[in-house]
Structure formats: structure tokens, C-alpha cells
Design an enzyme around this catalytic site. Structure first.
Site, PDB file in Angstrom:
ATOM      1  N   GLY A  49       0.829  -1.202   0.000  1.00 51.77           N
ATOM      2  CA  GLY A  49       0.000   0.000   0.000  1.00 51.77           C
ATOM      3  C   GLY A  49       0.856   1.241   0.000  1.00 51.77           C
ATOM      4  N   ASN A  50       0.256   2.368   0.392  1.00 52.33           N
ATOM      5  CA  ASN A  50       0.998   3.624   0.491  1.00 52.33           C
ATOM      6  C   ASN A  50       0.430   4.446   1.641  1.00 52.33           C
ATOM      7  OD1 ASN A  50      -1.199   5.376  -0.624  1.00 52.33           O
ATOM      8  ND2 ASN A  50      -0.807   4.168  -2.480  1.00 52.33           N
ATOM      9  N   TYR A  51       0.981   5.632   1.835  1.00 55.58           N
ATOM     10  CA  TYR A  51       0.654   6.438   3.009  1.00 55.58           C
ATOM     11  C   TYR A  51      -0.543   7.366   2.817  1.00 55.58           C
ATOM     12  CZ  TYR A  51       5.210   5.009   4.835  1.00 55.58           C
ATOM     13  OH  TYR A  51       6.281   4.280   5.292  1.00 55.58           O
TER      14      TYR A  51
END
Length: 402
Positions: free
Chosen positions: A210-212
Site C-alpha cells: 500500500g501507500n501512506y
């Protein structure tokens, strides 16, 4: 003409000589059809009486936390929910400082802190107080918090000096209020798709790529579009945010493939799509059905495959609809953003900055530049994402064909 018919306005009055103008402003609001609740500070009552304001508004004036005669508690929370707009005029240096720093020692500030609606502030003070660095810092803080500042005018002040600090005239404040509510109807009848948040690409039942992204920018855009009257479909990845507008249809997804599927369905009936989601570019080629045990492997190699390009898919079928994309670049920002806009068929692209500490993932603020297909470029200062959303939608409304 009753341009404010049915609108609920809180008129906050603090203790300055310009309070006499507030009676005229109140009369203008009432004449325009608004229902107005006056909230005045204790010092404000030294400059204009509650009896005058109550006679003009048709409502008892609120000043203390408890009513003097009955002891009834005045609920600042209920007032905050009731209002469609809060206007503080005049706003003294003291009131502005308390607002900026959350000093909730009177009914006006607690009401401000509870307000769910937009807030406008019309400062009024002597020129040296207005120019003082502390006042300007507080004004900057309020602007970052999304408060609209109605700049004071120049002229003769109560000190008999001449300079900037006069509260803006009631007619101009009324015009600004009317303009605010007219903008709220500017997207009525439009259907807008917004994508937001990250996507999670599963490795096994408990792990993912995923990412932030927090989704804050996309949610702010969706809320602002709904506030302007649009019918919004919000397709969002996994986030901890909630929507507040009834004009938003929220669809929760997890992966890029799921987001593409829902976005394509929604886009069929939309006038515009704003693609603010941070979609994962890659996903594991294989997703394990059971948790991968650490003890059974000395290391782990993931083979990744490209995810579908949502922007490219929608761009290929956009027709005469508006398509807005986002870019997050670390080098050659404007050149890369322009190339992305042309390659994916965007009408406009929002370039996020990573150079400013106030911008980026998981922050309440952002700094953007907007690039348009016609070559126009507009750079904005760092602002709260709720205010950035307004800038983005303002520019979309100016696009040809929208």
C-alpha cells in the site's frame, strides 16, 4: 430581493467601536431573508446593546453561557449545528487571537469552535494592531484553518489616525455572503466522480502492498463538490475518514481492480471525474490464501505485476466529460505533470508538492499547482486541504465545456 432566504447565519460581535456597523449589517441580513442569531462578547455589549440587536433580529441575543434570568444553558454545540454560515464582524485583535489559539473563554469563541459551517471574519482595529506581527500570525493561522478573512479597509480610525484597520462596510460584507451562497449552488445538477485514498494489494490474508495516502484531499474535494450542489460518487480505498454530506454516495473498495470497476460504472453517468486516489502501480502476481509463515522461509521474493491504469481507462472513454488527475513528483515536477496530463487525456492536473513540509501524505495542509490543457499554470500557497479543494473546484468550473 431575498437572496439569503432560508439561510441561518450566526453574527458574532466583539468589543470594538465598529460594533455600531453590526446593527446595519444585521438589518441587511434580515432584509435579504436570512434568519440571524447574534452572539456578542461581554465587551461587545459596551459598544452596542443587546436590546437593539434583539429588536432587529427578532431573537434574544446570546452572550453568556447561561441566561441571566432563567439560568438556561446556551448550547454552543446546537448553535454550531444550526448555522449555515458564521460571520464575526467586528473581530478585534483579541477575538482573532483567541480564535487562532482556541482560547474558549466566552460564548463567541466556543460557538466558533463548534461551528460546522464556513466562517467569515471582518477584522477591525487600529492600524498598528493590525500590522503587528502577532496579529498577522493569527490571521495566517485562521486562513490555514479555512476561515475567510474579509480584509479591513483604510481610512480614518477611532484613534484619529489614518491607515488600514477599518471594518469593511456592511454592504460589502453582504455581497461576500451572497457570493458564498451563490457558489454553493454552482454545481447543482452536476454529477461528479471522486476517487480517494490508497489501494491495498494483498500478499496474503494479513499483509498487503500500500501507500501512506490518508484520503484527506479526496474527501475534502467530495465534500466541497457536494456543498456546491453536485451529486457526488466517492470511490475510496481503505481510510479512517467519514463523510458528512448527504450529497455523497460513498463506495468502499480495497484494490486497484475494485476501484477501476466501481469508477467505470460511476463514470458512465458523470459530468466529471476527479482522480485523487493514490492507486498502487503494482500488485503481487500471486496472493496466498493462507498466511505466509516466517519460519518456513529464509526470505521472500514477490513477483509484481502492473495494476490497471484507472486514469487511462477513463480517459479512453471520456468523450466530452471533464477528467482531472493528480501528480506527485520528486523531480522535473511541471514537465512530468504536463506529460502525464497529455498522455492520459486529462483536462487539468493537480501537481502536489513534496518540497513544502506542509504538503504531502497524512497532513491537513497541502500545496498544489494546477496545470491545464490550454497551457495555463496556477501556483497556490500552502493551505488546509479543505481550502485547496475550493481552489481545485473553482478551476474546474472555469474549464471549457463544463
Amino acid at each position: 430581493m431575498q437572496t439569503l432566504k432560508g439561510k441561518h447565519i450566526i453574527l458574532g460581535i466583539s468589543g470594538g467601536i465598529a460594533a455600531y456597523k453590526s446593527a446595519y449589517l444585521l438589518r441587511l441580513f434580515i432584509k435579504a431573508g436570512a434568519e440571524v442569531q447574534v452572539v456578542i462578547t461581554p465587551n461587545g455589549k459596551q459598544f452596542i446593546t443587546p436590546a437593539t440587536l434583539a429588536a432587529l433580529s427578532g431573537k434574544p441575543v446570546v452572550s453568556e453561557f447561561f441566561a441571566a434570568n432563567t439560568g438556561e444553558w446556551h448550547s454552543h454545540v446546537d448553535l454550531g449545528l444550526w448555522s449555515d454560515l458564521m460571520v464575526i464582524a467586528p473581530a478585534t485583535a483579541s477575538t482573532i487571537g483567541k480564535m487562532a489559539n482556541g482560547v474558549a473563554d466566552n460564548m463567541l469563541i466556543t460557538t466558533y469552535l463548534s461551528a460546522k459551517s464556513h466562517v467569515m471574519v471582518a477584522p477591525a482595529m487600529d492600524l498598528d494592531m493590525w500590522a503587528h506581527p502577532s496579529t498577522q500570525r493569527n490571521i495566517s493561522t485562521l486562513q490555514q484553518d479555512g476561515v475567510e478573512i474579509i480584509q479591513p479597509g483604510s481610512g480614518e480610525l477611532a484613534s484619529h489616525l489614518t491607515g488600514k484597520g477599518r471594518m469593511e462596510e456592511p454592504e460589502e460584507i453582504l455581497r461576500r455572503v451572497e457570493q458564498y451562497f451563490s457558489v454553493k449552488e454552482s454545481l447543482k445538477g452536476k454529477k461528479i466522480l471522486v476517487t480517494a485514498g490508497p489501494t491495498y494489494e494483498n500478499i496474503d490474508p494479513v499483509r498487503f502492498i500500500g501507500n501512506y495516502s490518508s484520503g484527506k484531499m479526496g474527501f475534502a474535494i467530495a465534500e466541497e463538490a457536494a456543498a456546491r450542489g453536485a451529486e457526488v460518487t466517492l470511490v475510496t480505498g481503505p481510510v479512517a475518514l467519514q463523510t458528512s454530506s448527504n450529497g455523497i454516495k460513498r463506495i468502499n473498495v480495497r484494490s486497484a481492480k475494485q476501484m477501476l470497476e466501481e469508477a467505470e460504472k460511476a463514470f458512465e453517468e458523470c459530468d466529471a471525474a476527479i482522480l485523487s486516489a493514490a492507486v498502487a502501480d503494482y500488485a503481487p502476481k500471486e496472493c496466498h490464501d493462507t498466511k505466509i509463515k516466517r519460519e518456513k522461509t529464509d526470505g521472500l521474493t514477490l513477483e509484481l505485476v502492473k495494476n490497471p491504469d484507472i486514469a487511462f481507462h477513463l480517459g479512453a472513454k471520456k468523450g466530452n466529460r471533464i477528467l482531472v488527475g493528480f501528480a506527485l513528483e520528486t523531480d522535473h515536477e511541471h514537465e512530468n505533470a504536463m506529460e502525464k496530463m497529455n498522455r492520459k487525456g486529462f483536462d487539468m492536473i493537480v501537481l502536489n508538492s513534496l518540497q513544502n513540509p506542509l504538503a504531502g501524505f497524512n497532513k491537513d495542509t497541502n500545496q498544489v499547482s494546477i496545470l491545464k490543457k490550454n497551457g495555463e499554470e496556477i501556483e497556490f500557497e500552502a493551505k488546509r486541504k479543505t481550502e485547496v479543494a475550493k481552489d481545485i473546484l473553482d478551476q474546474i468550473e472555469e474549464l471549457e465545456g463544463f
